[in-house]
Design an enzyme around this catalytic site. Structure first.
Site, PDB file in Angstrom:
ATOM      1  CG  HIS A 178     -65.990  -2.422  -1.151  1.00  0.00           C
ATOM      2  ND1 HIS A 178     -65.327  -2.157   0.022  1.00  0.00           N
ATOM      3  CD2 HIS A 178     -67.162  -1.729  -1.098  1.00  0.00           C
ATOM      4  CE1 HIS A 178     -66.074  -1.336   0.755  1.00  0.00           C
ATOM      5  NE2 HIS A 178     -67.181  -1.064   0.102  1.00  0.00           N
TER       6      HIS A 178
ATOM      7  CG  ASP B 193     -54.846   4.672   8.754  1.00  0.00           C
ATOM      8  OD1 ASP B 193     -55.454   5.048   7.737  1.00  0.00           O
ATOM      9  OD2 ASP B 193     -55.403   4.114   9.710  1.00  0.00           O
TER      10      ASP B 193
ATOM     11  CB  CYS C 103     -49.414  -4.773  11.246  1.00  0.00           C
ATOM     12  SG  CYS C 103     -49.997  -3.194  11.881  1.00  0.00           S
TER      13      CYS C 103
END
Length: 576
Positions: free
Chosen positions: A195, A461, A508
């Site tokens: 975060h 990912d 991306c």
């Protein structure tokens, strides 16, 4: 005596300022008995603390959606608001107060520890990320109960800013600091996708994380330098070091101002190859940043942020208006909208939420969409309707099986048939593409090239799944390596296959917006980069300096290497 502490560089820039230590209220919680006649008052204390924190978070959410802060930050705040209504946290703490006759803050900490223990047993990377949110919410509640407002010091007369030093920072904390004279963030924990890192980059504030026990090494008001480019902080620097870093910061500011001159420059290499630089967005409110950078289009619109932090799903009309707004704002430019990527770390509320033993490998992304065909069909209808207003194309996330593509395409055809019957306009030739995010997809591209019109590599990912690394876990984050030879082979192979079949390929993920990898990706044959709008001009500068004729053979030699140190040295030389 000056000394240096090394951590992870997550937000570039240089900050010089005085330390403000953020206390850890959880360490200050005592356990005491509450008499029966005062139990009702104790429960009121708890309820008032929850209401106070809800009010704080709602105010911060308004700030996050005001157009000044990235909308992903707003989603983090939504998640914490959800936790304030979670019976496993608040109701369970109330029951503890009543049954154990204990103080509210101690009850909250006990329940928090119980939930954290459950997360640790599951050992799922995405749930560990949510574990941090639970701790941060309880921290806010405890501060209210203990009467610690956490005010920041006033602006200093010496003109230097404040360096926030904390064990960890929640998105709500960092948004709350936005309007103060904050120069930098430093935390014990965290990684590139924590975060603190995401918010710091969005606010363009230098940050170094993963410094372990930095709170024990510095004192309140002590002078420090945060080097967010090199991943280090210098504690108690002398005048010579401060002067050197003032000069270095001035040079960086000059470089940034030069970048603004590139806004209207055509993105082409020295040997004349046009490169398309597109923006990643979460909604219409991100459009000003994309237009300010003169993006060539939208390469990734993350639609799941329409679905998160709410008890009811967005209907077709609401989705249509959001998609149409983006398409109309980018006239004559491509807008790639990803179907919702829910599941894992982005869970839905209400009846559509579900508990999974391993969400990262469970019902997420396209798997979730196909398991909820009515919900998916509603989104496809909204997307098709919006396609009548511009160059919209649909992208399906996390594909790994041919049947997932076939089922998705069948639902697209069903949505088209319904709209035709209702005489509603849409683009009959709309392009459908897929994301390459798992090794299985990158290693079996034939089934994609035969069915789809374009591909986009989600490097975040892809790296995580290839290396079995949870990029949010500080214990293993050092192993998250975009330059691992297996990762490079998967990326290069996907780009080469796309070129062989005449299928456009984009990247991306974070790699697309990192100037350290621009030359490498160009040499692999990449011509479409999609990134946070704030990174576009820096990547454009790298493109303008590159010669593909020279890069391609050098990159091919790198792809034959299998020693990480040699690969990193060779990639560094590409940028020299």
């Amino acid at each position: 005596m000056p000394f240096t502490v090394h951590g992870l560089a997550v937000s570039q820039g240089i900050a010089i300022g005085h330390v403000h230590l953020v206390s850890r209220a959880l360490l200050e919680v005592n356990h005491y008995h509450v008499a029966q006649k005062y139990l009702a008052e104790e429960l009121v204390r708890l309820d008032e603390a929850v209401a106070t924190v809800q009010g704080e978070l709602m105010g911060l959410k308004a700030a996050a959606t005001s157009g000044h802060t990235h909308s992903e930050v707003g989603a983090f705040v939504d998640l914490q608001l959800m936790m304030l209504t979670d019976p496993l946290l608040i109701d369970a703490a109330r029951e503890l107060v009543e049954s154990r006759r204990c103080n509210a803050e101690w009850a909250l900490v006990q329940q928090m520890e119980h939930l954290v223990d459950q997360f640790r047993q599951i050992e799922d990377p995405y749930l560990r990320e949510r574990q941090a949110d639970v701790v941060q919410v309880v921290e806010r509640l405890v501060k209210v109960l203990l009467g610690h407002p956490g005010h920041l010091p006033p602006k200093r007369r010496d003109g230097l800013g404040t360096i926030i030093v904390a064990h960890d920072l929640s998105p709500a904390d960092t948004i709350g600091f936005r309007d103060h004279n904050i120069a930098g963030f430093v935390t014990d924990v965290g990684g590139p996708t924590s975060h603190t890192a995401i918010v710091a980059r969005n606010l363009k504030i230098p940050a170094v994380v993963g410094l372990h026990h930095v709170r024990d090494l510095v004192e309140d008001d002590e002078l420090v330098i945060v080097d967010g480019s090199r991943g280090l902080i210098i504690v108690a620097p002398d005048e010579r070091i401060v002067e050197e870093y003032h000069l270095r910061r001035s040079e960086l500011e000059i470089e940034r101002s030069k970048l603004n001159r590139l806004r209207d420059a055509h993105a082409a290499t020295l040997d004349g190859e046009t490169i398309h630089l597109l923006a990643n967005i979460e909604g219409p409110k991100d459009l000003p940043a994309a237009r300010a950078a003169n993006a060539d289009g939208i390469g990734l619109y993350r639609t799941e942020f329409l679905f998160l932090g709410r008890d009811t799903l967005p209907g077709e009309e609401e989705q249509y208006e959001a998609y149409r707004a983006v398409v109309k704002a980018m006239p004559n430019k491509p807008v790639t909208i990803r179907s919702f990527d829910v599941g894992a770390d982005k869970a839905l509320n209400g009846s559509h939420s579900r508990i999974e033993p391993n969400p990262a490998l469970g019902l997420r992304a396209v798997r979730y969409s196909l398991a909820e065909p009515k919900m998916f069909l509603t989104q496809l209808r909204a997307l098709l309707r919006a396609s009548a207003h511009g160059r919209l194309q649909i992208m399906i996330p996390m594909l790994s099986h041919a049947q997932e593509i076939d089922q998705s395409l069948a639902l697209v055809e069903k949505a088209k048939a319904e709209l035709r019957a209702e005489k509603i306009k849409f683009d009959e030739g709309i392009r459908i593409g897929g994301m390459i995010e798992v090794p299985a997809a990158a290693l079996s591209l034939g089934m994609f090239t035969r069915r789809l019109s374009f591909l986009s590599i989600g490097t975040n990912d892809l790296i995580q799944y290839t290396l079995a690394i949870d990029r949010s876990d500080e214990a293993v984050v050092h192993l998250y390596d975009p330059l691992h030879p297996a990762v490079l082979k998967l990326i290069a192979g996907t780009i080469a296959t796309g070129a062989r079949y005449g299928l456009p390929v984009a990247v991306c993920g974070e790699m697309a917006g990192d100037p350290n990898y621009t030359a490498l990706l160009l040499g692999m044959g990449l011509r479409n980069f999609s990134m946070h709008p704030g990174n576009i001009l820096e990547i454009k500068q790298q493109v303008l300096r590159s010669n593909l004729g020279e890069l391609a053979p050098r990159v091919q030699r790198i792809l034959k290497m299998d020693e990480p140190a040699r690969i990193r040295e060779a990639v560094d030389r590409l940028c020299a």
